[in-house]
Design an enzyme around this catalytic site. Structure first.
Site, PDB file in Angstrom:
ATOM      1  N   GLY A  80       0.797  -1.221   0.000  1.00  0.00           N
ATOM      2  CA  GLY A  80       0.000   0.000   0.000  1.00  0.00           C
ATOM      3  C   GLY A  80       0.828   1.269   0.000  1.00  0.00           C
ATOM      4  O   GLY A  80       0.472   2.252  -0.667  1.00  0.00           O
ATOM      5  N   CYS A 342      -0.059   1.162  12.094  1.00  0.00           N
ATOM      6  CA  CYS A 342       1.277   1.568  11.685  1.00  0.00           C
ATOM      7  C   CYS A 342       2.008   2.332  12.782  1.00  0.00           C
ATOM      8  O   CYS A 342       3.201   2.563  12.686  1.00  0.00           O
ATOM      9  CB  CYS A 342       1.205   2.432  10.433  1.00  0.00           C
ATOM     10  SG  CYS A 342       0.541   1.546   9.001  1.00  0.00           S
TER      11      CYS A 342
END
Length: 397
Positions: A80, A342
């Site tokens: 991504g 993340c």
């Protein structure tokens, strides 16, 4: 996965599926020939190379179909982050020459760093203005603000609108079709970051008239380090990597045939599970939300209560920190998350909640529970009991 929430340790309930989806045996089996006997370069003209090329083409066609796209739209990448970088930087650089002074990038205030940092990079090196569209208290993209941002001369200087399909922190699903309609009315292309949504909700890239769309394989059961950018042939875009010209010249480098096969098989499997279990997943999500509200009345659901990802329940818990709650729940056999996957390990205040108008002291109490398989009633009761006990104990300290 079989049963309800994935079990990682004996007796542990794993509620952090937004971070990653385990690789299934069907994916591993499909990849294996292209890591062993059929490990040829698909650009080679000999027979093994042609076999690899046919597998790559078949994977591309299957993968595109699973996202409502066409095979020629698919550019295989490493995930991504690379896909977002290629979309934002590549489209902006391809269009900047026709936009005059102070070209613009329009993003939302809750974008993933792969998008927001790419926009800031364009500002730093090429003088782009970065316009951040606000969201409301449920993380809905402000459509009126987008229209105002694109009116008149400003729209003629805008290279791209980039927006996520579903938010990773609070689960809200954005009205992509409406965003595309507004942007296209001003002749501005739209990139959609669908990393968090792929395999969980239906994606119809061409039906939505989206110009570019990013996905990451580890979210739906492919190995980490695999992803794709789907970009329409009509969309001007420059590569950010130079080399041999593979992937329409937009992502040079010898193609990972085994990885492409893994992406296609994993997405197909994930889409099939979604079609079969979507209603059950929504029902168990809502059951969990109701249970949490019952045992911790002060808990507040974050994000849209209905237009949200099916296996996503996120809350703020006033009076405790999300970090402390996570640690205590983990000791009770419940593995959850707070903020963005993340950012785990840095214990940052969730940026999305700040953009939604929550005070930092409230935003740091966030907890997120995500799952890819329906929860059983027994699992929901176990989770709610653990939350009640943890919250009660932590607020007494």
């Amino acid at each position: 996965m079989d049963g309800g929430a994935a079990t990682r340790e004996p007796g542990e309930l794993y509620l952090d599926a937004a971070a990653t989806e385990p690789v299934g045996p069907d994916v591993i089996a499909a990849m294996t020939p292209f890591l062993t006997d059929a490990y040829a370069n698909p650009a080679s003209v000999h027979q093994p190379g042609k076999t690899a090329a046919r597998a790559l083409d078949a994977a591309r066609a299957s993968f595109a179909a699973g996202l409502g796209a066409k095979p020629d739209d698919v550019i295989f990448t490493s995930g991504g982050t690379e896909s977002d970088n290629l979309a934002v930087k590549g489209i902006a650089m391809a269009r900047m020459g026709r936009l005059g002074e102070h070209p613009r990038i329009v993003i939302s205030s809750i974008e993933h760093p792969a998008v927001s940092a790419s926009a800031d990079w364009l500002a730093r090196w090429f003088g782009f203005d970065v316009v951040r569209i606000p969201v409301d208290h449920e993380a809905h993209f402000d459509l009126d603000a987008l229209g105002r941002a694109l009116d008149g001369e400003a729209g003629r200087r805008t290279a791209l609108v980039s927006v996520m399909l579903a938010n990773n922190e609070v689960g809200t699903v954005e009205p992509v079709e409406k965003i595309v309609a507004i942007a296209h009315a001003h002749d501005v292309p739209v990139h959609v970051d669908a990393v968090q949504a792929a395999g969980l909700i239906p994606i119809r890239m061409r039906d939505w008239d989206v110009d570019a769309l990013s996905v990451s394989g580890h979210k739906f059961g492919a190995p980490k380090g695999l992803g794709a950018l789907l970009v329409r042939g009509r969309t001007p875009i420059e590569p950010v990597l130079s080399g041999g010209g593979q992937e329409r010249g937009l992502r040079s480098g010898t193609q990972n045939v085994a990885g492409a096969v893994a992406l296609a098989i994993a997405l197909d499997s994930s889409n099939r599970r979604m079609a079969a279990r979507y209603r059950e997943l929504v029902a168990s999500r809502d059951m969990l939300i109701d249970a949490v509200r019952r045992v911790v009345p002060r808990a507040e659901l974050t994000g849209d209560p209905e237009r949200r990802l099916p296996g996503h329940a996120s809350f703020i818990f006033p009076g405790v920190t999300g970090e402390a709650l996570l640690v205590d729940l983990d000791a009770r056999g419940i593995a959850a998350s707070s903020g963005s996957a993340c950012a785990i390990g840095r214990h940052e205040i969730p940026a999305t909640l700040l953009a939604m108008g929550f005070e930092p002291s409230v935003a740091k109490t966030a907890l997120r529970m995500t799952f890819r398989e329906p929860l059983t009633r027994e699992e929901v009761e176990r989770i709610s009991l653990a939350l009640e006990e943890s919250y009660t104990e932590l607020t007494r300290r």
